[in-house]
Design an enzyme around this catalytic site. Structure first.
Site, mmCIF file in Angstrom:
data_model
loop_
_atom_site.group_PDB
_atom_site.id
_atom_site.type_symbol
_atom_site.label_atom_id
_atom_site.label_comp_id
_atom_site.label_asym_id
_atom_site.label_seq_id
_atom_site.Cartn_x
_atom_site.Cartn_y
_atom_site.Cartn_z
ATOM 1 N N LYS A 217 0.850 -1.215 0.000
ATOM 2 C CA LYS A 217 0.000 0.000 0.000
ATOM 3 C C LYS A 217 0.880 1.259 0.000
ATOM 4 O O LYS A 217 0.784 2.133 0.876
ATOM 5 C CB LYS A 217 -1.005 -0.012 1.169
ATOM 6 C CG LYS A 217 -2.347 0.623 0.766
ATOM 7 C CD LYS A 217 -3.481 0.283 1.676
ATOM 8 C CE LYS A 217 -4.716 1.100 1.368
ATOM 9 N NZ LYS A 217 -5.341 0.903 0.059
HETATM 10 C C1 LIG Z 1 -4.993 -2.344 -4.705
HETATM 11 C C2 LIG Z 1 -5.942 -2.683 -3.611
HETATM 12 N N1 LIG Z 1 -6.294 -3.962 -3.440
HETATM 13 C C3 LIG Z 1 -7.137 -4.320 -2.467
HETATM 14 C C4 LIG Z 1 -7.708 -3.386 -1.613
HETATM 15 C C5 LIG Z 1 -8.631 -3.844 -0.538
HETATM 16 O O1 LIG Z 1 -8.001 -3.820 0.723
HETATM 17 P P1 LIG Z 1 -8.804 -3.548 2.042
HETATM 18 O O2 LIG Z 1 -9.928 -4.512 2.074
HETATM 19 O O3 LIG Z 1 -7.833 -3.785 3.135
HETATM 20 O O4 LIG Z 1 -9.296 -2.153 1.983
HETATM 21 C C6 LIG Z 1 -7.362 -2.034 -1.759
HETATM 22 C C7 LIG Z 1 -7.895 -0.981 -0.885
HETATM 23 O O5 LIG Z 1 -9.022 -0.864 -0.549
HETATM 24 C C8 LIG Z 1 -6.462 -1.682 -2.778
HETATM 25 O O6 LIG Z 1 -6.096 -0.406 -2.952
#
Ligand SMILES: Cc1ncc(COP(=O)(O)O)c(C=O)c1O
Length: 323
Positions: free
Chosen positions: A174
């Site tokens: 992230k």
């Molecule tokens: C690239 C990406 N994949 C998956 C997710 C989902 O992750 P999370 O459920 O922790 O928000 C996110 C953010 O929401 C993301 O930016």
């Protein structure tokens, strides 16, 4: 069938407007208005994308007059892990960061669903492209939000941009700069009248959406790519794996071929922003019968019930903001 992209975009129209600067934010130990939270033009993270962020949702329950933050602890656990990748120091432990989050929400007196954005970054005014010996900064802001992706049945398109591989720019991190990959892919999807992109890994397997994880239903089983296929290790993904198992649905984490999505009974995206967003069209092909499927519908209902606190299951996933 999916409605036109223009109709579906109305669901997420507010995302196109700028976040108001009148709300309270937090920066390096001080609560201040967002308008007063600044960084220098010379900031390392602004120049090189050396930041780690989180996206957290809080849901307003009008009957209980309570705002519930969803899986607060897990978001800061992931952020701390990800900061290790970029050698970024957080200003306190997870209990302290959680308390700052709750205080920020209380100061803003939110009585609506909100999105919270913690951001840890290389704050040093430096052009040195490295990670060592560069001062860290930390900030947080929050704002009311509705849907990030349409939840009424969206159209997706496989991106020509591949997901950044773990040995290039780790998707699990992230990392602020890594979202250029997402921006390119989602922008391309929009050019083709689709709402969301589907990333493939460098070896051609399904990875995830632009800003969401992906699930498919085949032969009654709910399947999602493994964490080793260049995905963000989503907290919603983890919640859904648990919810589905509790509902007695067969769940699996394994590699998914692109064409499996074309023949799947159901496909949906999930994430803090995306929530549970069923996908009814991929690369111009109708998914299943073109309607929101029963698995996505049931999981969406249970997820929303738990996140809002209407469903008493998983109390450990909710943190109440107001005393
Ligand atoms: C690239 C990406 N994949 C998956 C997710 C989902 O992750 P999370 O459920 O922790 O928000 C996110 C953010 O929401 C993301 O930016």
């Amino acid at each position: 069938m999916a409605s036109s992209v223009h109709e579906r975009m109305k669901e997420t129209a507010a995302l196109g407007t700028e976040i108001p600067e009148t709300g309270w934010a937090y920066q390096d130990g001080v609560f201040k208005r967002l308008a007063d939270a600044h960084v220098s033009l010379a900031t390392h993270a602004l120049n090189y994308g050396t930041g780690v962020f989180e996206g957290i949702r809080a849901y307003w329950n009008a009957t209980q007059e309570q705002l519930y933050v969803f899986r607060l602890r897990e978001h800061f656990e992931r952020m701390r892990d990800n900061c290790r990748l970029l050698r970024i120091e957080l200003p306190g432990d997870n209990a302290m960061l959680s308390e700052v989050t709750l205080e920020l929400l209380r100061k803003n007196e939110f009585r609506t669903d909100v999105y919270i954005r913690p951001l840890a970054y290389k704050a040093a005014r430096s052009i040195k492209v490295a990670l060592h010996d560069l001062r860290s900064g930390f900030g947080m802001f929050a704002f009311p939000i509705g849907a990030y992706l349409p939840t009424s049945g969206l159209a997706a398109r496989t991106a020509t941009w591949r997901r950044t591989a773990d040995d290039a720019i780790p998707a699990r991190g992230k990392l602020t700069g890594a979202y250029i990959n997402t921006a390119l892919a989602v922008d391309e999807a929009h050019d083709f009248e689709a709402d969301e992109a589907i990333f493939l890994t460098a070896d051609g397997h399904v990875s995830e959406g632009g800003g969401a994880n992906i699930f498919m239903v085949r032969d009654g089983a709910l399947i999602t790519p493994p964490v080793t296929d260049d995905i963000l290790e989503g907290i919603t993904r983890d919640s859904i794996l648990q919810i589905a198992a509790e509902l007695g649905i067969l769940v699996g984490e394994r590699q998914i071929d692109r064409t499996e999505l074309y023949v799947a009974d159901e496909v949906f995206f999930c994430g803090t922003g995306a929530q549970v967003a069923p996908c009814v069209k991929i690369d111009g092909r109708v998914v299943g019968d073109g309607q929101i499927g029963p698995v996505a519908k049931k999981i969406g209902e249970v997820y929303f019930g738990i996140a809002h606190g209407d469903d008493q299951a998983h109390p450990e996933w909710r943190t109440a903001v107001y005393r």
